[in-house]
Write a protein that holds these residues in place. Structure first.
Motif, PDB file in Angstrom:
ATOM      1  N   SER A 142       0.695  -1.082   0.007  1.00 35.14           N
ATOM      2  CA  SER A 142      -0.145   0.086  -0.043  1.00 35.14           C
ATOM      3  C   SER A 142       0.843   1.208   0.194  1.00 35.14           C
ATOM      4  O   SER A 142       0.729   2.260  -0.521  1.00 35.14           O
ATOM      5  CB  SER A 142      -0.894  -0.043   1.079  1.00 35.14           C
ATOM      6  OG  SER A 142      -0.087   0.026   2.394  1.00 35.14           O
ATOM      7  N   TRP A 143       1.756   1.142   0.808  1.00 33.25           N
ATOM      8  CA  TRP A 143       2.857   2.430   0.700  1.00 33.25           C
ATOM      9  C   TRP A 143       3.582   2.885  -0.651  1.00 33.25           C
ATOM     10  O   TRP A 143       3.346   3.969  -1.160  1.00 33.25           O
ATOM     11  CB  TRP A 143       4.016   2.226   1.650  1.00 33.25           C
ATOM     12  CG  TRP A 143       5.131   1.211   1.345  1.00 33.25           C
ATOM     13  CD1 TRP A 143       4.962  -0.169   1.723  1.00 33.25           C
ATOM     14  CD2 TRP A 143       6.155   1.315   0.421  1.00 33.25           C
ATOM     15  NE1 TRP A 143       6.073  -0.758   1.146  1.00 33.25           N
ATOM     16  CE2 TRP A 143       6.595   0.130   0.292  1.00 33.25           C
ATOM     17  CE3 TRP A 143       6.803   2.487  -0.347  1.00 33.25           C
ATOM     18  CZ2 TRP A 143       8.044  -0.333  -0.399  1.00 33.25           C
ATOM     19  CZ3 TRP A 143       7.874   2.216  -1.268  1.00 33.25           C
ATOM     20  CH2 TRP A 143       8.421   1.049  -1.207  1.00 33.25           C
ATOM     21  N   LEU A 144       3.669   1.867  -1.639  1.00 34.06           N
ATOM     22  CA  LEU A 144       4.068   2.124  -2.983  1.00 34.06           C
ATOM     23  C   LEU A 144       2.887   2.660  -3.650  1.00 34.06           C
ATOM     24  O   LEU A 144       3.124   3.438  -4.477  1.00 34.06           O
ATOM     25  CB  LEU A 144       4.794   0.691  -3.635  1.00 34.06           C
ATOM     26  CG  LEU A 144       5.471   0.946  -4.654  1.00 34.06           C
ATOM     27  CD1 LEU A 144       6.361   1.953  -4.774  1.00 34.06           C
ATOM     28  CD2 LEU A 144       6.174  -0.347  -5.287  1.00 34.06           C
ATOM     29  N   LYS A 145       1.475   1.875  -3.505  1.00 31.90           N
ATOM     30  CA  LYS A 145       0.454   2.382  -4.268  1.00 31.90           C
ATOM     31  C   LYS A 145       0.282   3.954  -4.050  1.00 31.90           C
ATOM     32  O   LYS A 145       0.023   4.549  -4.916  1.00 31.90           O
ATOM     33  CB  LYS A 145      -0.637   1.612  -3.831  1.00 31.90           C
ATOM     34  CG  LYS A 145      -0.703   0.190  -4.281  1.00 31.90           C
ATOM     35  CD  LYS A 145      -2.106  -0.531  -3.896  1.00 31.90           C
ATOM     36  CE  LYS A 145      -1.836  -1.845  -4.332  1.00 31.90           C
ATOM     37  NZ  LYS A 145      -3.222  -2.785  -3.931  1.00 31.90           N
ATOM     38  N   ARG A 146       0.378   4.347  -2.578  1.00 31.89           N
ATOM     39  CA  ARG A 146       0.174   5.817  -2.403  1.00 31.89           C
ATOM     40  C   ARG A 146       1.364   6.681  -3.151  1.00 31.89           C
ATOM     41  O   ARG A 146       0.880   7.647  -3.546  1.00 31.89           O
ATOM     42  CB  ARG A 146       0.379   6.048  -0.826  1.00 31.89           C
ATOM     43  CG  ARG A 146      -1.061   5.554  -0.177  1.00 31.89           C
ATOM     44  CD  ARG A 146      -1.106   5.947   1.157  1.00 31.89           C
ATOM     45  NE  ARG A 146       0.101   5.627   2.103  1.00 31.89           N
ATOM     46  CZ  ARG A 146       0.242   4.273   2.857  1.00 31.89           C
ATOM     47  NH1 ARG A 146      -0.799   3.527   2.760  1.00 31.89           N
ATOM     48  NH2 ARG A 146       0.952   3.871   3.405  1.00 31.89           N
ATOM     49  N   ILE A 148       2.638   6.154  -5.917  1.00 29.14           N
ATOM     50  CA  ILE A 148       2.382   5.891  -7.299  1.00 29.14           C
ATOM     51  C   ILE A 148       1.162   7.035  -7.385  1.00 29.14           C
ATOM     52  O   ILE A 148       1.295   7.769  -8.528  1.00 29.14           O
ATOM     53  CB  ILE A 148       2.013   4.651  -7.848  1.00 29.14           C
ATOM     54  CG1 ILE A 148       3.287   3.676  -7.711  1.00 29.14           C
ATOM     55  CG2 ILE A 148       1.344   4.785  -9.193  1.00 29.14           C
ATOM     56  CD1 ILE A 148       2.799   2.342  -8.155  1.00 29.14           C
ATOM     57  N   GLU A 149      -0.009   6.988  -6.857  1.00 26.23           N
ATOM     58  CA  GLU A 149      -0.906   7.956  -6.739  1.00 26.23           C
ATOM     59  C   GLU A 149      -0.445   9.252  -6.505  1.00 26.23           C
ATOM     60  O   GLU A 149      -0.888  10.253  -7.351  1.00 26.23           O
ATOM     61  CB  GLU A 149      -1.874   7.596  -5.956  1.00 26.23           C
ATOM     62  CG  GLU A 149      -2.801   6.349  -6.102  1.00 26.23           C
ATOM     63  CD  GLU A 149      -3.372   5.616  -4.950  1.00 26.23           C
ATOM     64  OE1 GLU A 149      -3.909   6.286  -3.890  1.00 26.23           O
ATOM     65  OE2 GLU A 149      -4.149   4.698  -5.253  1.00 26.23           O
ATOM     66  N   ASP A 150       0.389   9.478  -5.458  1.00 27.37           N
ATOM     67  CA  ASP A 150       0.712  10.886  -5.046  1.00 27.37           C
ATOM     68  C   ASP A 150       1.756  11.530  -6.218  1.00 27.37           C
ATOM     69  O   ASP A 150       1.339  12.475  -6.585  1.00 27.37           O
ATOM     70  CB  ASP A 150       1.663  10.649  -3.935  1.00 27.37           C
ATOM     71  CG  ASP A 150       2.149  11.962  -3.321  1.00 27.37           C
ATOM     72  OD1 ASP A 150       1.496  13.193  -3.254  1.00 27.37           O
ATOM     73  OD2 ASP A 150       3.317  12.407  -3.093  1.00 27.37           O
TER      74      ASP A 150
END
Length: 190
Positions: A142-146, A148-150
């Motif tokens: 999830s930290w990497l997904k955030r 990417i989104e950021d």
């Protein structure tokens, strides 16, 4: 009573038929037109305006408001023209101001582009990190997904801001073009 007579004025007007009428009190036949109150020596003491109906008064008031608004607009325009001439006494000063204003926008655009380059580099680093998960989004933490989104959101914001700065540059050029056209007229009339 004799004292009151000596203070009383003489009223004079020209009626609708072109006759001059004089009286010791306001003249009924001239209620729709201006009457002059004269002293005993014949000097005009005051001018009595016509007695208007409510509709006529409303029309006159509306007309006075329109005329006052126009006078105010003209006075404001003259004030702006004087301020413009004080601020820009010649074309060289105006051109320098335009150059300075555009340079400020260019500085902002440069900073935005630099930030954009940093975001692209950050995205490359994220993509390298994604390779570890074999580009499978289901395995990404999830930290990497955030991250990417950021990153995507920041790139979008930078792009929008860059477009806004381009529009601002156009607006500044348009403003200076309009001012220059006005100033050329003002400079020629000095």
């Amino acid at each position: 009573m004799a004292q009151d007579k000596s203070k009383a004025g003489i009223y004079s007007c020209i009626d609708g038929k072109g006759r001059r009428i004089t009286s010791d009190r306001p003249i009924v036949d001239c209620l729709d037109r201006e009457q002059r109150e004269l002293s005993n020596s014949g000097v005009v003491k005051r001018v009595l305006p016509p007695s208007y109906t409510a509709d006529e008064r409303a029309r006159l008031d509306a007309q006075k408001k329109v005329e006052e608004a126009e006078r105010s607009r003209v006075a404001e325009e003259k004030r702006r023209d004087r301020a413009l001439l004080i601020r820009y006494p010649n074309q060289a000063v105006h051109d320098k101001e335009r150059t300075d204003a555009l340079a400020q926008i260019d500085d902002v655009i440069g900073a935005v582009k630099k930030r954009g380059e940093e975001l692209v580099k950050q995205r490359r680093d994220i993509d390298i990190e994604l390779e570890f998960y074999q580009n499978d989004v289901t395995k990404v933490p999830s930290w990497l997904k955030r991250k990417i989104e950021d990153n995507a959101e920041q790139i979008q914001i930078q792009t929008r801001f860059l477009n806004d700065q381009g529009k601002e540059k156009q607006r500044v050029n348009t403003r200076f073009d309009e001012e220059l056209a006005k100033l050329k007229m003002l400079w020629s009339t000095r």
